[in-house]
Design a protein around this motif. Sequence first.
Motif, PDB file in Angstrom:
ATOM      1  N   THR A  43      56.300 -17.525-100.613  1.00  0.00           N
ATOM      2  CA  THR A  43      56.403 -16.552 -99.573  1.00  0.00           C
ATOM      3  C   THR A  43      58.218 -15.810-100.172  1.00  0.00           C
ATOM      4  O   THR A  43      57.856 -14.635-100.092  1.00  0.00           O
ATOM      5  CB  THR A  43      56.532 -16.382 -98.253  1.00  0.00           C
ATOM      6  OG1 THR A  43      57.931 -17.809 -98.151  1.00  0.00           O
ATOM      7  CG2 THR A  43      55.108 -17.608 -97.912  1.00  0.00           C
ATOM      8  N   GLU A  44      58.486 -16.004-100.741  1.00  0.00           N
ATOM      9  CA  GLU A  44      59.726 -15.631-101.247  1.00  0.00           C
ATOM     10  C   GLU A  44      59.628 -14.836-103.132  1.00  0.00           C
ATOM     11  O   GLU A  44      59.758 -14.152-102.947  1.00  0.00           O
ATOM     12  CB  GLU A  44      60.595 -17.283-102.486  1.00  0.00           C
ATOM     13  CG  GLU A  44      61.593 -17.442-100.617  1.00  0.00           C
ATOM     14  CD  GLU A  44      62.369 -18.146-100.940  1.00  0.00           C
ATOM     15  OE1 GLU A  44      62.541 -18.942-102.347  1.00  0.00           O
ATOM     16  OE2 GLU A  44      63.179 -18.466 -99.897  1.00  0.00           O
ATOM     17  N   CYS A  45      58.734 -15.078-103.375  1.00  0.00           N
ATOM     18  CA  CYS A  45      57.643 -14.373-104.565  1.00  0.00           C
ATOM     19  C   CYS A  45      56.855 -13.276-103.901  1.00  0.00           C
ATOM     20  O   CYS A  45      55.701 -13.237-103.539  1.00  0.00           O
ATOM     21  CB  CYS A  45      57.519 -15.933-105.333  1.00  0.00           C
ATOM     22  SG  CYS A  45      56.542 -14.297-106.898  1.00  0.00           S
ATOM     23  N   LYS A  46      57.553 -12.085-104.296  1.00  0.00           N
ATOM     24  CA  LYS A  46      56.590 -11.047-104.122  1.00  0.00           C
ATOM     25  C   LYS A  46      55.447 -10.693-105.000  1.00  0.00           C
ATOM     26  O   LYS A  46      54.599  -9.983-103.841  1.00  0.00           O
ATOM     27  CB  LYS A  46      57.293  -9.626-103.919  1.00  0.00           C
ATOM     28  CG  LYS A  46      58.678  -9.824-102.748  1.00  0.00           C
ATOM     29  CD  LYS A  46      58.458 -10.488-101.548  1.00  0.00           C
ATOM     30  CE  LYS A  46      59.565 -10.405-100.661  1.00  0.00           C
ATOM     31  NZ  LYS A  46      59.656 -10.764 -99.707  1.00  0.00           N
ATOM     32  N   ARG A  47      55.478 -11.171-106.083  1.00  0.00           N
ATOM     33  CA  ARG A  47      54.036 -11.088-106.617  1.00  0.00           C
ATOM     34  C   ARG A  47      53.283 -12.061-106.723  1.00  0.00           C
ATOM     35  O   ARG A  47      52.329 -12.319-107.375  1.00  0.00           O
ATOM     36  CB  ARG A  47      54.488 -10.967-108.052  1.00  0.00           C
ATOM     37  CG  ARG A  47      55.831 -10.015-107.896  1.00  0.00           C
ATOM     38  CD  ARG A  47      56.202  -9.550-109.986  1.00  0.00           C
ATOM     39  NE  ARG A  47      57.156  -7.807-109.576  1.00  0.00           N
ATOM     40  CZ  ARG A  47      57.141  -7.601-111.097  1.00  0.00           C
ATOM     41  NH1 ARG A  47      56.041  -7.812-111.934  1.00  0.00           N
ATOM     42  NH2 ARG A  47      57.844  -6.733-110.394  1.00  0.00           N
ATOM     43  N   PHE A  48      53.231 -12.801-105.147  1.00  0.00           N
ATOM     44  CA  PHE A  48      52.393 -13.729-105.597  1.00  0.00           C
ATOM     45  C   PHE A  48      51.399 -13.649-104.116  1.00  0.00           C
ATOM     46  O   PHE A  48      51.652 -13.011-102.582  1.00  0.00           O
ATOM     47  CB  PHE A  48      52.773 -15.239-104.862  1.00  0.00           C
ATOM     48  CG  PHE A  48      51.655 -16.525-104.334  1.00  0.00           C
ATOM     49  CD1 PHE A  48      51.228 -17.241-105.562  1.00  0.00           C
ATOM     50  CD2 PHE A  48      51.433 -16.445-102.952  1.00  0.00           C
ATOM     51  CE1 PHE A  48      49.807 -17.982-105.169  1.00  0.00           C
ATOM     52  CE2 PHE A  48      50.201 -16.971-102.264  1.00  0.00           C
ATOM     53  CZ  PHE A  48      49.864 -17.946-103.816  1.00  0.00           C
ATOM     54  N   LYS A  49      50.043 -12.803-104.424  1.00  0.00           N
ATOM     55  CA  LYS A  49      49.580 -13.029-103.155  1.00  0.00           C
ATOM     56  C   LYS A  49      48.238 -13.729-102.923  1.00  0.00           C
ATOM     57  O   LYS A  49      47.576 -14.353-103.274  1.00  0.00           O
ATOM     58  CB  LYS A  49      48.181 -11.791-103.533  1.00  0.00           C
ATOM     59  CG  LYS A  49      49.043 -10.434-103.651  1.00  0.00           C
ATOM     60  CD  LYS A  49      49.885  -9.647-103.024  1.00  0.00           C
ATOM     61  CE  LYS A  49      50.714  -8.916-102.644  1.00  0.00           C
ATOM     62  NZ  LYS A  49      51.952  -8.626-102.562  1.00  0.00           N
ATOM     63  N   PRO A  50      47.893 -14.519-101.807  1.00  0.00           N
ATOM     64  CA  PRO A  50      47.373 -15.588-101.034  1.00  0.00           C
ATOM     65  C   PRO A  50      46.013 -15.158-101.500  1.00  0.00           C
ATOM     66  O   PRO A  50      45.274 -14.429-100.857  1.00  0.00           O
ATOM     67  CB  PRO A  50      47.559 -16.042 -99.408  1.00  0.00           C
ATOM     68  CG  PRO A  50      49.108 -14.890 -99.548  1.00  0.00           C
ATOM     69  CD  PRO A  50      48.841 -13.641-100.362  1.00  0.00           C
ATOM     70  N   GLY A  51      44.606 -16.324-101.811  1.00  0.00           N
ATOM     71  CA  GLY A  51      43.862 -16.174-102.218  1.00  0.00           C
ATOM     72  C   GLY A  51      43.702 -15.531-103.651  1.00  0.00           C
ATOM     73  O   GLY A  51      42.522 -15.505-104.733  1.00  0.00           O
ATOM     74  N   VAL A  52      45.066 -14.624-103.965  1.00  0.00           N
ATOM     75  CA  VAL A  52      44.534 -14.151-105.867  1.00  0.00           C
ATOM     76  C   VAL A  52      45.285 -14.944-106.332  1.00  0.00           C
ATOM     77  O   VAL A  52      44.979 -15.352-107.611  1.00  0.00           O
ATOM     78  CB  VAL A  52      45.082 -12.246-105.254  1.00  0.00           C
ATOM     79  CG1 VAL A  52      44.872 -11.720-106.468  1.00  0.00           C
ATOM     80  CG2 VAL A  52      44.435 -11.729-104.371  1.00  0.00           C
ATOM     81  N   GLY A  53      46.448 -15.484-106.664  1.00  0.00           N
ATOM     82  CA  GLY A  53      47.731 -16.064-107.200  1.00  0.00           C
ATOM     83  C   GLY A  53      48.454 -15.405-107.009  1.00  0.00           C
ATOM     84  O   GLY A  53      48.474 -14.314-106.807  1.00  0.00           O
ATOM     85  N   PHE A  54      49.680 -14.716-108.686  1.00  0.00           N
ATOM     86  CA  PHE A  54      50.082 -14.540-108.779  1.00  0.00           C
ATOM     87  C   PHE A  54      50.034 -13.069-109.593  1.00  0.00           C
ATOM     88  O   PHE A  54      49.032 -12.892-109.903  1.00  0.00           O
ATOM     89  CB  PHE A  54      51.585 -15.065-110.037  1.00  0.00           C
ATOM     90  CG  PHE A  54      52.012 -16.030-109.288  1.00  0.00           C
ATOM     91  CD1 PHE A  54      52.906 -15.650-108.990  1.00  0.00           C
ATOM     92  CD2 PHE A  54      51.666 -17.341-109.400  1.00  0.00           C
ATOM     93  CE1 PHE A  54      54.078 -16.884-108.379  1.00  0.00           C
ATOM     94  CE2 PHE A  54      52.356 -18.344-108.644  1.00  0.00           C
ATOM     95  CZ  PHE A  54      53.527 -17.852-108.338  1.00  0.00           C
ATOM     96  N   THR A  55      50.189 -12.042-109.073  1.00  0.00           N
ATOM     97  CA  THR A  55      50.008 -10.330-109.726  1.00  0.00           C
ATOM     98  C   THR A  55      51.036 -10.459-110.804  1.00  0.00           C
ATOM     99  O   THR A  55      50.525  -9.109-111.371  1.00  0.00           O
ATOM    100  CB  THR A  55      50.031 -10.093-108.767  1.00  0.00           C
ATOM    101  OG1 THR A  55      50.829  -9.124-108.015  1.00  0.00           O
ATOM    102  CG2 THR A  55      49.063 -10.060-107.540  1.00  0.00           C
TER     103      THR A  55
END
Length: 79
Positions: free
Chosen positions: A20-32
């Motif tokens: 949650t601290e990493c803004k480039r992580f999207k649940p269900g998608v992973g790291f963007t």
Amino acid sequence: MGKALIGETEETMPAVKLLTECKRFKPGVGFTCKAKDIGLDAFVQCLEEDSFRCPFSVRYSHSYFCRSAARVYAAKLKR
């Protein structure tokens, strides 16, 4: 809730906090964002053009490195 389930939840809480601290992580998608494992224990090379905007980004020489523990872990898994 059973004791086993409570134990599992307590163990995963630090991992959820890291994500949650990493803004480039999207649940269900992973790291963007794109990163490359370069063999360091605590850093991966950031391959994003706007690396300087990320709070986990560290500049060294002409490159940026990511110090997000969750991102480092994910990049090392892909190796």
